[in-house]
Write a protein that holds these residues in place. Structure first.
Motif, PDB file in Angstrom:
ATOM      1  N   UNK A 225       0.844  -1.189   0.000  1.00  0.00           N
ATOM      2  CA  UNK A 225       0.000   0.000   0.000  1.00  0.00           C
ATOM      3  C   UNK A 225       0.884   1.245   0.000  1.00  0.00           C
ATOM      4  N   UNK A 226       0.264   2.425  -0.055  1.00  0.00           N
ATOM      5  CA  UNK A 226       1.018   3.663  -0.288  1.00  0.00           C
ATOM      6  C   UNK A 226       0.785   4.689   0.810  1.00  0.00           C
ATOM      7  N   UNK A 227       1.851   5.435   1.124  1.00  0.00           N
ATOM      8  CA  UNK A 227       1.725   6.645   1.916  1.00  0.00           C
ATOM      9  C   UNK A 227       2.303   7.789   1.103  1.00  0.00           C
ATOM     10  N   UNK A 228       1.530   8.856   1.005  1.00  0.00           N
ATOM     11  CA  UNK A 228       1.972  10.050   0.291  1.00  0.00           C
ATOM     12  C   UNK A 228       1.646  11.264   1.147  1.00  0.00           C
ATOM     13  N   UNK A 229       2.144  12.430   0.756  1.00  0.00           N
ATOM     14  CA  UNK A 229       1.801  13.641   1.475  1.00  0.00           C
ATOM     15  C   UNK A 229       2.974  14.586   1.617  1.00  0.00           C
TER      16      UNK A 229
END
Length: 281
Positions: A225-229
């Motif tokens: 899964x992904x974490x962005x920001x």
């Protein structure tokens, strides 16, 4: 069918100054607006560092601000609300433990000390252990943050000593590309995933700065899964500064959809992580 993708948005962080990046969401109103737009763009979880607008928008672990932030996000969105227990690198350990009193759905739990640029992000094992037990007791689901391969071994030790988290799921997040931690490369991510304990039920990854896109692509290809920001990346492309966190979420959602793994809804996210539903509306 391939599993859908959890997209976590980390909109603020503790390192970037508001004076340097005015579009960074640091007030409660800005954070709520950001969360709403990011939920519409495909985010399922928001990872929150709280700032104090009355103190130069510096990071704060003030209990009233933490609780007000959790409540406002819960009232305004369906996102899973995750509070950072890292605070800033300057926060004392005992203050960081009080984050759980704000009753978030989830909290970060970093699995070891790491050099953080010129600073040290301190996470000795006794602190990690105490935080884990308190999270179990207060029914808060931890996200285990892994900045280095040694942190995977520390996760193994926590699980052996204390058993599974509340909810029975084990979700980890690889934070790559921090100066002092594991590099933001596909090879490093593959090594980390291969070393995960069998109890891990899901994992995500983020690449700091220029590692942002390569790590995202690799994570999607590997079933993660992904974490962005804006906590992790302030540039959308070379010479193009991010103006809103929703831009990064929209791009991640597009990548995930192209890979036939469209974004999870907040409800699917709650099921994936086993979080307690604290919503009253």
């Amino acid at each position: 069918m391939p599993a859908p993708t959890l997209i976590t948005v980390a909109p603020t962080g503790a390192e970037t100054a508001k004076a340097d990046v005015p579009q960074l969401p640091t007030t409660l109103e800005e954070l709520v607006e950001t969360a709403r737009r990011c939920e519409q763009a495909g985010a399922g979880l928001v990872h929150v560092h709280v700032r104090d607008p009355e103190d130069g928008h510096r990071p704060t672990l003030d209990p009233v601000r933490l609780r007000d932030t959790v409540q406002a996000l819960r009232e305004s969105t369906d996102l899973v609300v995750q509070l950072s227990t890292g605070g800033s690198v300057h926060d004392p350990l005992e203050r960081r433990l009080t984050v759980l009193d704000a009753e978030p759905d989830s909290c970060s739990l970093t699995c070891g000390t790491v050099n953080f640029g010129d600073d040290v992000f301190l996470n000795p094992y006794p602190f990690m252990s105490e935080l884990y037990v308190q999270a179990q007791e207060q029914q808060v689901v931890p996200e285990f943050e892994l900045f280095d391969l040694g942190h995977v071994a520390a996760l193994r030790r926590l699980l052996d000593q204390h058993g599974l988290p509340y909810g029975g799921k084990v979700h980890v997040d690889f934070v790559t590309g921090v100066p002092g931690g594991m590099p933001g490369t596909v090879e490093a991510l593959v090594a980390g995933v291969q070393a995960l304990p069998e109890e891990v039920t899901s994992w995500s990854a983020t690449g700091i700065g220029r590692a942002h896109l390569p790590v995202a692509a690799a994570a999607l290809a590997m079933g993660g899964h992904l974490r962005v920001g804006m906590e992790d990346n302030l540039l959308y492309a070379r010479g193009q500064q991010v103006q809103h966190n929703a831009e990064l979420v929209e791009r991640a959602a597009g990548l995930a959809t192209t890979m036939q793994r469209p974004p999870m809804t907040p409800e699917q996210t709650r099921e994936l992580l086993g979080v307690k539903d604290r919503r009253t509306r």
